[in-house]
Every structure is written in C-alpha cells, then in structure tokens.
Design a protein around this motif. Structure first.
Motif, PDB file in Angstrom:
ATOM      1  N   ILE A  76       0.837  -1.206   0.000  1.00 53.82           N
ATOM      2  CA  ILE A  76       0.000   0.000   0.000  1.00 53.82           C
ATOM      3  C   ILE A  76       0.870   1.254   0.000  1.00 53.82           C
ATOM      4  O   ILE A  76       0.624   2.209  -0.760  1.00 53.82           O
ATOM      5  CB  ILE A  76      -0.942   0.006   1.224  1.00 53.82           C
ATOM      6  N   LYS A  77       1.898   1.244   0.815  1.00 54.73           N
ATOM      7  CA  LYS A  77       2.782   2.404   0.914  1.00 54.73           C
ATOM      8  C   LYS A  77       3.475   2.700  -0.410  1.00 54.73           C
ATOM      9  O   LYS A  77       3.739   3.862  -0.745  1.00 54.73           O
ATOM     10  CB  LYS A  77       3.820   2.151   2.008  1.00 54.73           C
ATOM     11  N   ASN A  78       3.762   1.653  -1.164  1.00 52.59           N
ATOM     12  CA  ASN A  78       4.516   1.809  -2.410  1.00 52.59           C
ATOM     13  C   ASN A  78       3.655   1.623  -3.657  1.00 52.59           C
ATOM     14  O   ASN A  78       4.164   1.290  -4.724  1.00 52.59           O
ATOM     15  CB  ASN A  78       5.667   0.799  -2.438  1.00 52.59           C
TER      16      ASN A  78
ATOM     17  N   ASN B  25       6.874  -7.111 -11.762  1.00 52.84           N
ATOM     18  CA  ASN B  25       7.318  -8.167 -10.854  1.00 52.84           C
ATOM     19  C   ASN B  25       8.548  -7.758 -10.050  1.00 52.84           C
ATOM     20  O   ASN B  25       8.650  -8.059  -8.850  1.00 52.84           O
ATOM     21  CB  ASN B  25       7.615  -9.446 -11.644  1.00 52.84           C
ATOM     22  N   LEU B  26       9.478  -7.082 -10.715  1.00 58.25           N
ATOM     23  CA  LEU B  26      10.676  -6.612 -10.005  1.00 58.25           C
ATOM     24  C   LEU B  26      10.313  -5.652  -8.879  1.00 58.25           C
ATOM     25  O   LEU B  26      10.819  -5.764  -7.756  1.00 58.25           O
ATOM     26  CB  LEU B  26      11.634  -5.943 -10.988  1.00 58.25           C
ATOM     27  N   ALA B  27       9.438  -4.703  -9.182  1.00 59.36           N
ATOM     28  CA  ALA B  27       9.037  -3.724  -8.169  1.00 59.36           C
ATOM     29  C   ALA B  27       8.343  -4.409  -6.998  1.00 59.36           C
ATOM     30  O   ALA B  27       8.665  -4.169  -5.825  1.00 59.36           O
ATOM     31  CB  ALA B  27       8.116  -2.673  -8.794  1.00 59.36           C
ATOM     32  N   ILE B  28       7.403  -5.291  -7.305  1.00 54.97           N
ATOM     33  CA  ILE B  28       6.642  -5.965  -6.253  1.00 54.97           C
ATOM     34  C   ILE B  28       7.540  -6.862  -5.418  1.00 54.97           C
ATOM     35  O   ILE B  28       7.490  -6.853  -4.181  1.00 54.97           O
ATOM     36  CB  ILE B  28       5.488  -6.777  -6.872  1.00 54.97           C
ATOM     37  N   ALA B  29       8.369  -7.679  -6.087  1.00 57.67           N
ATOM     38  CA  ALA B  29       9.221  -8.619  -5.361  1.00 57.67           C
ATOM     39  C   ALA B  29      10.193  -7.897  -4.436  1.00 57.67           C
ATOM     40  O   ALA B  29      10.410  -8.324  -3.292  1.00 57.67           O
ATOM     41  CB  ALA B  29       9.978  -9.500  -6.345  1.00 57.67           C
ATOM     42  N   ASN B  30      10.793  -6.809  -4.906  1.00 53.38           N
ATOM     43  CA  ASN B  30      11.714  -6.051  -4.056  1.00 53.38           C
ATOM     44  C   ASN B  30      11.003  -5.478  -2.839  1.00 53.38           C
ATOM     45  O   ASN B  30      11.537  -5.495  -1.719  1.00 53.38           O
ATOM     46  CB  ASN B  30      12.362  -4.923  -4.862  1.00 53.38           C
ATOM     47  N   ILE B  31       9.786  -4.994  -3.052  1.00 54.34           N
ATOM     48  CA  ILE B  31       9.024  -4.381  -1.961  1.00 54.34           C
ATOM     49  C   ILE B  31       8.662  -5.417  -0.900  1.00 54.34           C
ATOM     50  O   ILE B  31       8.866  -5.206   0.305  1.00 54.34           O
ATOM     51  CB  ILE B  31       7.761  -3.686  -2.516  1.00 54.34           C
ATOM     52  N   ILE B  32       8.123  -6.546  -1.309  1.00 56.46           N
ATOM     53  CA  ILE B  32       7.670  -7.525  -0.317  1.00 56.46           C
ATOM     54  C   ILE B  32       8.840  -8.288   0.304  1.00 56.46           C
ATOM     55  O   ILE B  32       8.782  -8.654   1.487  1.00 56.46           O
ATOM     56  CB  ILE B  32       6.628  -8.500  -0.907  1.00 56.46           C
ATOM     57  N   ALA B  33       9.899  -8.506  -0.456  1.00 54.92           N
ATOM     58  CA  ALA B  33      11.062  -9.209   0.114  1.00 54.92           C
ATOM     59  C   ALA B  33      11.730  -8.354   1.184  1.00 54.92           C
ATOM     60  O   ALA B  33      12.121  -8.861   2.251  1.00 54.92           O
ATOM     61  CB  ALA B  33      12.054  -9.560  -0.990  1.00 54.92           C
ATOM     62  N   THR B  34      11.852  -7.059   0.936  1.00 56.41           N
ATOM     63  CA  THR B  34      12.441  -6.148   1.926  1.00 56.41           C
ATOM     64  C   THR B  34      11.596  -6.110   3.188  1.00 56.41           C
ATOM     65  O   THR B  34      12.112  -6.161   4.309  1.00 56.41           O
ATOM     66  CB  THR B  34      12.572  -4.738   1.328  1.00 56.41           C
TER      67      THR B  34
END
Length: 428
Positions: A51-53, A167-176
């Motif tokens: 949500i934040k991103n 996918n890159l944006a989402i994966a980086n966000i949730i992995a962090t």
C-alpha cells in the motif's frame, strides 16, 4: 524474440538461477520452524509495504502496459497484466487474509497407538522450496509469496517478460518487508532473467527446488510438464463449460453465462463453451446470443446455433477443444443431458464445469458424473478461486489428481511427516 545466449552468457545465466535457488534452500531450513506469529507479522508488513509503495508499483506496471500494447497483446492479456490502485489493495488484502488463516504447519492430523505400544502420528510440514513459473499476472508474485511463506516454504518466482518491471518492483518491496519483519533473507526470490533458458535451468534443479507449479497457458504448462525433472503440479488450463438444462431457470442462466464469460474473460475459470439443451434452445438462445453480442463477445456455434443469429460464426473442433482467454465463446445445442456429459468428457480440461437446472436428480447426476476439479450447480465458474473459497488466495488451480486438486491453498503447500513415539520397542 528470444535472444540467443552465448556459451559464456549461458553459464552466467545458469549460475544466477542456481544462486537464487541455493538462497531459497538455505532460507527454507529456517522457515520450516518459524513461529506463526513471525510469519503473520511478515505478511502484514508485506501488505502495508504494498500500500505504501502503490505509486512505485503502478509506475513500473505502466511501463509493462505500454510495452504490451506496442507488442499487440490482446485485450484479455492486457487486463491480466494491468494493475490499478484497487488491484494493489486487493493484493494487500489477500496477504492480510492469509495471515488470519490457521497455520497448517505442525498440525497433527491423526494419532494412533499400535499393539506394541508405539504411538504413530501424521503431521503437516512444509514442502521446502516452491518454484512458480507464470505469465502476465503480476498479482501472482504476491499471492504465491504470501501463501508459500505462511506454509513455511521459500519461493523462487519466474514471471513472464511482459510483466518484468511490475514483478521486479513488487518482489523487491515484499522481500524487503519480509526480511525486516524477521524472515530469513532468500525467502522470496525472483528470477530477473526473462530469457526462457532460465526456465530450463529451474526445471532441472532437483537439489534445490522441491516442486514447480506453472501458472499460464497450455503452452507454458506443457513445456514445464514435459521438460521438468523437478516434480510438477499441473495447473490452470480451463476449457470451462456451462450446460443450460431443459429445466433451467432461464433468467438465472442468462446472468450466470454473462458473468462467467464477460466478468474477466482472460482467466482460467472463465466460461469458454456454452451447451444448451434443445428443448429450451428456441426460447433461451436468441436472447442469450444478443446479450453476448452486446457485451462484445464473438460467438462461434453449431448449425442450430447459427440458425438463430446470422452473425454467429461456425465453430470448429479446435473451438470446442480450446481455451480462448478472450471475449469469444463456443456454443452448441445438445439433444440430451447424456450428450452434454459426453461433450464435456471429451473436451473438458477438468477445471470447472457448471449445470443450470432446477431438477435435483439431473443436477446430482451432473455433479457425480463430471470429472473436474470444481463442479457447480446454478453458479458461475468464476468462483473457482482461492479467495472465493476462503483460502485467502491460491497458488494455482490444480487440474491433476496428485497431490492436490482445485484451488491450492495453505494445506496444499504442505506435505505429511510421520512422527513415532516409542519406549524402547524393537522389531522382532
């Protein structure tokens, strides 16, 4: 066009894929015994971070959408690729729902005592490392990661090139977010290489990946099934039928057909073939065909269907056998319930099938005789979905019979382990 990989480049690519899988294997060992509280907190942190991103995710998705339109992707594929503020919010809500569900890991399903005094039990444990290979559905990145983590699994994700920026944006966000909440680094891994050679590497990594789940069209699924040495759960292809029986409530049937075909045509649980009993065809089909036309659906039908509307195109064998994933439908008038059952048996991909009828006996016969992961009476096939079934989300719709079938939720992402309690027993 797939870029040709040089020998040196191929080796580099292979090392990168293996490195991701190794990280997942290392993380899986810790994930297997993490507490439910830690896993749930990580899922909630992932949801909050989405949500934040949201703006960052939508900006990346816009790049993919523009590229997809330039490539001439169909309306249905663009819809599958598209993210909106509402869809990002839905992904976050899916994670929160998964966090609220019972944790299957450690559940003792049964326990019994043998005559020799041994107490034997069966408990649920994670699969380990789950590889997901999918196409133009960036929401799968979130759904797959969330479900795998809650079930104690590490995940290796490989999405399609058409959704790479999303996918890159989402994966980086949730992995962090997950790592910050206490999950081991490597719990969520995205293969950033879009060349299909990366998939071929994944399919052979038996030392690191425990199971692979493909999500996409028939071509992707068959490629994985035919080339993998890692165990595969086959999912997804949906040539779904609705049969309007002679005893159907026709208004109910009309609403269900429009919803099943038009609500979101590019997904695997959308209606592809409509069967209509000859006794109700004259009353039902003319209005139904017009409603489909008004909804932008191209109709391909049998001779009796074409006789009811001059604009209906002739249906081919391929039309009855295929999955359109678009605003196209195949229609056939059948003489009996038996003919409908025979047609479904011949062409079904064993995903989702429905009958519209007010006759209990015929409904029960359809329910019992149709071999599919989900069979409906008087409801849209669009409900074959983990969220709709109360699973929070799903990793995919399994159309095979081992080890899971239908929407795969948390329980289907675990396996059994036998636990045995003794007091010095030896076997004679």
């Amino acid at each position: 066009m797939i870029q040709k990989i040089t020998l040196q480049g191929g080796k580099i690519m292979e090392k990168q894929v293996i490195a991701k899988a190794q990280k997942a294997r290392e993380a899986a060992r810790r994930l297997a015994y993490l507490s439910t509280t830690i896993k749930n907190n990580a899922l909630l942190a992932m949801a909050d971070s989405l949500i934040k991103n949201t703006d960052k995710i939508l900006a990346a998705n816009e790049i993919d959408i523009r590229a997809g339109r330039e490539k001439g992707l169909s309306r249905a594929l663009i819809d599958r690729l598209l993210l909106t503020t509402e869809r990002v919010a839905d992904m976050a809500e899916g994670l929160r729902m998964v966090a609220s569900l019972p944790d299957p890991v450690g559940e003792v399903e049964s326990m019994w005592t043998r005559p020799n005094g041994l107490r034997i039990g069966r408990t649920r444990v994670p699969l380990g490392v789950v590889g997901i290979i999918y196409e133009a559905r960036p929401n799968v990145t979130v759904d797959a990661a969330g479900l795998c983590l809650k079930a104690g699994n590490a995940v290796v994700l490989r999405g399609g090139s058409e959704a790479i920026n999303s996918n890159l944006a989402i994966a980086n966000i949730i992995a962090t977010a997950a790592t910050g909440a206490g999950l081991p680094e490597g719990a969520i891994n995205l293969i950033e290489i879009t060349d299909r050679a990366a998939v071929n590497v994944m399919l052979k990594l038996n030392d690191y990946i425990d199971v692979i789940i493909p999500r996409g069209g028939a071509g992707l699924i068959q490629t994985v099934v035919q080339n993998a040495t890692v165990p595969v759960v086959e999912t997804g292809v949906g040539n779904c039928h609705v049969f309007v029986d002679r005893y159907a409530d026709l208004e109910k049937a009309r609403r269900i057909v429009i919803n099943a075909k038009c609500q979101r045509p590019g997904v695997c649980n959308a209606l592809e073939s409509l069967l209509v009993h000859q006794a109700t065809a004259a009353e039902f089909l003319p209005g139904m065909l017009e409603a489909l036309k008004e909804s932008g659906v191209e109709v391909r039908g049998c001779d009796r269907t074409m006789a009811m509307a001059e604009w209906v195109k002739p249906a081919s064998e391929e039309d009855y056998a295929g999955e359109f994933l678009d605003l196209i439908i195949a229609v056939k008038v059948v003489d009996s319930l038996d003919e409908a059952l025979d047609h479904i048996y011949r062409y079904s991909t064993k995903h989702s099938e429905a009958i519209i009828t007010e006759n209990y006996t015929r409904a029960m016969r359809f329910l019992n005789e149709v071999d599919a992961a989900a069979v409906y009476i008087n409801a849209s096939t669009r409900f074959t979905d983990g969220g709709q079934y109360g699973f929070g989300a799903e990793i995919g719709i399994s159309t095979q019979k081992l080890h899971a079938r239908g929407p795969m939720g948390l329980k289907e992402l675990t396996t059994n382990k036998y636990i045995v309690f003794g007091d010095g027993q030896i076997r004679g």
